[in-house]
Enzyme design. Structure first.
Site, short mmCIF file in Angstrom:
data_model
loop_
_atom_site.label_atom_id
_atom_site.label_comp_id
_atom_site.label_asym_id
_atom_site.label_seq_id
_atom_site.Cartn_x
_atom_site.Cartn_y
_atom_site.Cartn_z
N GLU A 90 -7.72 5.31 7.44
CA GLU A 90 -8.43 4.05 7.71
C GLU A 90 -7.45 2.93 8.08
O GLU A 90 -6.34 2.86 7.57
CB GLU A 90 -9.24 3.64 6.48
CG GLU A 90 -10.35 4.63 6.17
CD GLU A 90 -11.30 4.17 5.06
OE1 GLU A 90 -12.50 4.43 5.19
OE2 GLU A 90 -10.86 3.56 4.08
N CYS A 103 -4.09 -4.09 9.07
CA CYS A 103 -3.56 -3.45 7.88
C CYS A 103 -3.46 -1.96 8.19
O CYS A 103 -4.48 -1.31 8.40
CB CYS A 103 -4.51 -3.73 6.71
SG CYS A 103 -4.05 -2.92 5.18
N CYS A 110 -2.01 9.37 -1.28
CA CYS A 110 -0.88 8.66 -1.89
C CYS A 110 -0.58 9.32 -3.24
O CYS A 110 -1.49 9.70 -3.96
CB CYS A 110 -1.26 7.19 -2.11
SG CYS A 110 0.07 6.19 -2.82
N CYS A 114 -1.70 4.87 -8.87
CA CYS A 114 -2.10 3.62 -9.52
C CYS A 114 -3.57 3.77 -9.96
O CYS A 114 -4.42 4.18 -9.19
CB CYS A 114 -1.96 2.43 -8.57
SG CYS A 114 -0.26 2.18 -8.03
N CYS A 117 -6.66 2.08 -7.96
CA CYS A 117 -6.71 2.13 -6.49
C CYS A 117 -7.43 3.37 -5.98
O CYS A 117 -7.23 4.47 -6.49
CB CYS A 117 -5.27 2.10 -5.96
SG CYS A 117 -5.17 2.11 -4.17
N GLY A 157 -1.34 4.63 1.18
CA GLY A 157 0.00 5.19 1.10
C GLY A 157 1.04 4.23 0.58
O GLY A 157 0.81 3.02 0.49
N GLU A 158 2.19 4.80 0.22
CA GLU A 158 3.32 4.01 -0.25
C GLU A 158 4.40 4.05 0.85
O GLU A 158 5.05 5.08 1.05
CB GLU A 158 3.84 4.60 -1.57
CG GLU A 158 5.19 4.08 -2.03
CD GLU A 158 5.31 2.56 -2.05
OE1 GLU A 158 4.39 1.86 -2.50
OE2 GLU A 158 6.36 2.06 -1.57
N SER A 189 4.57 -3.62 2.01
CA SER A 189 4.27 -3.75 0.59
C SER A 189 4.62 -2.47 -0.15
O SER A 189 4.29 -1.38 0.30
CB SER A 189 2.78 -4.06 0.43
OG SER A 189 2.43 -4.14 -0.93
N SER A 212 4.02 -5.00 -5.37
CA SER A 212 2.82 -4.95 -6.21
C SER A 212 3.25 -4.91 -7.67
O SER A 212 3.67 -3.88 -8.16
CB SER A 212 2.00 -3.70 -5.87
OG SER A 212 1.58 -3.75 -4.53
N LEU A 213 3.15 -6.04 -8.32
CA LEU A 213 3.62 -6.13 -9.71
C LEU A 213 2.45 -5.92 -10.67
O LEU A 213 2.49 -5.05 -11.52
CB LEU A 213 4.30 -7.48 -9.94
CG LEU A 213 5.13 -7.60 -11.21
CD1 LEU A 213 6.34 -6.67 -11.16
CD2 LEU A 213 5.59 -9.04 -11.43
N HIS A 214 1.44 -6.74 -10.55
CA HIS A 214 0.17 -6.58 -11.26
C HIS A 214 0.21 -6.73 -12.77
O HIS A 214 -0.82 -6.56 -13.43
CB HIS A 214 -0.49 -5.24 -10.93
CG HIS A 214 -0.71 -5.00 -9.47
ND1 HIS A 214 -0.94 -6.01 -8.56
CD2 HIS A 214 -0.73 -3.85 -8.74
CE1 HIS A 214 -1.10 -5.48 -7.35
NE2 HIS A 214 -0.96 -4.19 -7.43
N ASN A 288 -10.79 -5.55 -6.79
CA ASN A 288 -11.97 -4.96 -6.17
C ASN A 288 -12.35 -3.70 -6.92
O ASN A 288 -11.54 -2.78 -7.01
CB ASN A 288 -11.69 -4.59 -4.71
CG ASN A 288 -11.40 -5.83 -3.89
OD1 ASN A 288 -12.15 -6.80 -3.93
ND2 ASN A 288 -10.29 -5.82 -3.16
N CYS A 331 -8.65 -4.75 -0.25
CA CYS A 331 -7.49 -4.11 -0.89
C CYS A 331 -7.91 -3.05 -1.89
O CYS A 331 -8.75 -3.28 -2.74
CB CYS A 331 -6.68 -5.15 -1.68
SG CYS A 331 -6.02 -6.43 -0.68
N1 SAH Z 1 1.54 1.30 -1.88
C1 SAH Z 1 1.83 -0.05 -1.46
C2 SAH Z 1 0.95 -0.44 -0.31
C3 SAH Z 1 -0.51 -0.60 -0.66
S1 SAH Z 1 -0.84 -2.27 -0.48
C4 SAH Z 1 1.74 -0.97 -2.63
O1 SAH Z 1 1.41 -0.52 -3.71
O2 SAH Z 1 2.08 -2.14 -2.52
C5 SAH Z 1 -2.35 -2.45 -1.17
C6 SAH Z 1 -2.38 -3.56 -2.19
O3 SAH Z 1 -3.69 -3.57 -2.75
C7 SAH Z 1 -1.42 -3.29 -3.33
O4 SAH Z 1 -0.92 -4.48 -3.86
C8 SAH Z 1 -2.34 -2.62 -4.30
O5 SAH Z 1 -1.83 -2.63 -5.60
C9 SAH Z 1 -3.57 -3.45 -4.14
N2 SAH Z 1 -4.78 -2.79 -4.66
C10 SAH Z 1 -4.96 -1.49 -4.90
N3 SAH Z 1 -6.19 -1.27 -5.38
C11 SAH Z 1 -6.79 -2.47 -5.46
C12 SAH Z 1 -8.07 -2.89 -5.84
N4 SAH Z 1 -8.98 -2.02 -6.24
N5 SAH Z 1 -8.37 -4.20 -5.78
C13 SAH Z 1 -7.44 -5.10 -5.33
N6 SAH Z 1 -6.22 -4.74 -4.91
C14 SAH Z 1 -5.88 -3.45 -4.99
#
Ligand code: SAH
Length: 339
Positions: A90, A103, A110, A114, A117, A157-158, A189, A212-214, A288, A331
């Site tokens: 996609e 994007c 992947c 996580c 995701c 993907g990463e 990212s 992506s720290l979170h 999301n 995202c």
């Molecule tokens: N693998 C890379 C690239 C993916 S970027 C990374 O982890 O950064 C996609 C972004 O969306 C990342 O910051 C990811 O953590 C975030 N993401 C993943 N699932 C999500 C969700 N359900 N809601 C909001 N953001 C999400």
């Protein structure tokens, strides 16, 4: 046969030299595929029959097959593209007042796992080639008839788990001989693969980096991202410092806001402490919801308290405006599929 979009300019130059042709033919071919975006070598009217035969015998201009196109109420478009081996990926195209951004996906599935995701539900089946990442832009521009001026490598993907292909793609996307998208208009990212962040820092590119720290601490991050077991937060912070000394550039920190888990005021204060003194910009993304995951989106009120707490403590931050939610293009909502 090799996809011509998989090659760097230097590699195509080498190919021509090895075949007793002039090096500058490579530049001519790049003009046709990146500026004029032709579908066949036969259309390259400034090349001799010999050169065209050489190209036809060794390469193809592989493009993706558009399987489905979905349009959101906010104008965001999601393309489902078929790869030659039947896998589906996609790509999301967003419209802003400053132009169009895309994007792109970097892998089929992947492996990062996580927990929040959707993209990782199908384990990584394979990396995308540089050309397959590129073709998402070329095809979307064709389908849409507009110039795309911003690129984020934030689809499925990463990207740092597909490092070499990513680098070729970035070179061709940014180069004045390629798509010529400004480095500062491109963002990569990563979930935080520390050795790769350092390697990327050593490249000293002007391309933006997002991490992506979170979570503000290891305890929470371990619950969300398995990668944190391999590279805990201290190592990520250390890599951010390294990147800054090497490039003098600001990093974007992505932080999804999940109800109660990481969206409380105390978490915001802990994040401020963690990032103190670093040249970073925090991008808050309301989570999301994904059917398979147990997490809930942060309440609006808590999102705002979190944001205000960061701002009051001197951090650069934004609460991300979302697009494409109604078509599962936001995202974390992208998935790989298999025919
Ligand atoms: N693998 C890379 C690239 C993916 S970027 C990374 O982890 O950064 C996609 C972004 O969306 C990342 O910051 C990811 O953590 C975030 N993401 C993943 N699932 C999500 C969700 N359900 N809601 C909001 N953001 C999400």
């Amino acid at each position: 046969m090799t996809n011509i979009y998989d090659l760097k300019l230097s590699e195509l130059e080498q190919f021509f030299l090895e075949n007793d042709e002039k090096k500058f033919r490579a530049q001519q071919v790049f003009d046709w595929i990146y500026k004029k975006k032709v579908h066949t070598f036969d259309e390259m009217s400034n090349l001799s029959k010999n050169v065209i035969d050489l190209l036809n015998n060794n390469f193809e201009i592989k493009v993706l097959e558009k399987v489905v196109e979905t349009r959101s109420v906010d104008g965001t478009m999601k393309f489902l593209y078929g790869l030659p081996d039947g896998n589906l990926i996609e790509t999301v195209l967003m419209s802003h007042d400053y132009g169009y951004s895309i994007c792109v996906t970097s892998q089929v599935g992947c492996n990062m796992g996580c927990r929040f995701c959707a993209s990782g539900i199908l384990k990584k089946k394979r990396n995308l080639s540089a050309g397959e990442i590129m073709s998402q832009i070329i095809e979307s521009e064709r389908a849409f008839g507009k110039r795309i001026s911003y690129v984020v490598v934030m689809g499925i993907g990463e990207p740092f788990d597909n490092y070499d292909n990513l680098m070729t793609f970035l070179e061709n996307a940014n180069s004045s001989k390629g798509l010529e998208i400004g480095a500062r208009h491109i963002t990569v990212s990563t979930c935080g693969i520390v050795p790769k962040i350092k390697e990327y820092a050593d490249e000293q590119l002007q391309i933006n980096l997002a991490i992506s720290l979170h979570a503000p601490n290891n305890e929470i991050r371990n619950q969300l991202m398995p990668i944190n077991k391999a590279y805990p937060i201290e190592q990520v912070i250390d890599a951010i410092r390294y990147y800054m000394t090497k490039t003098n550039r600001r990093i974007t920190i992505e932080y999804i806001l999940i109800d109660e888990l990481n969206d409380q005021k105390e978490h915001a204060l802990e994040l401020v402490k963690l990032l103190k003194g670093l040249n970073v910009y925090v991008n808050l993304i309301p989570y999301n919801e994904v059917i398979e995951a147990p997490f809930k989106r942060s309440k609006r009120e808590n999102q705002e308290i979190f944001y205000d707490t960061l701002k009051k403590n001197g951090m650069n931050a934004t609460l991300r405006k979302e697009q494409g939610h109604d078509i599962n293009a936001a995202c974390g909502q992208l998935r790989s599929q298999n025919l």
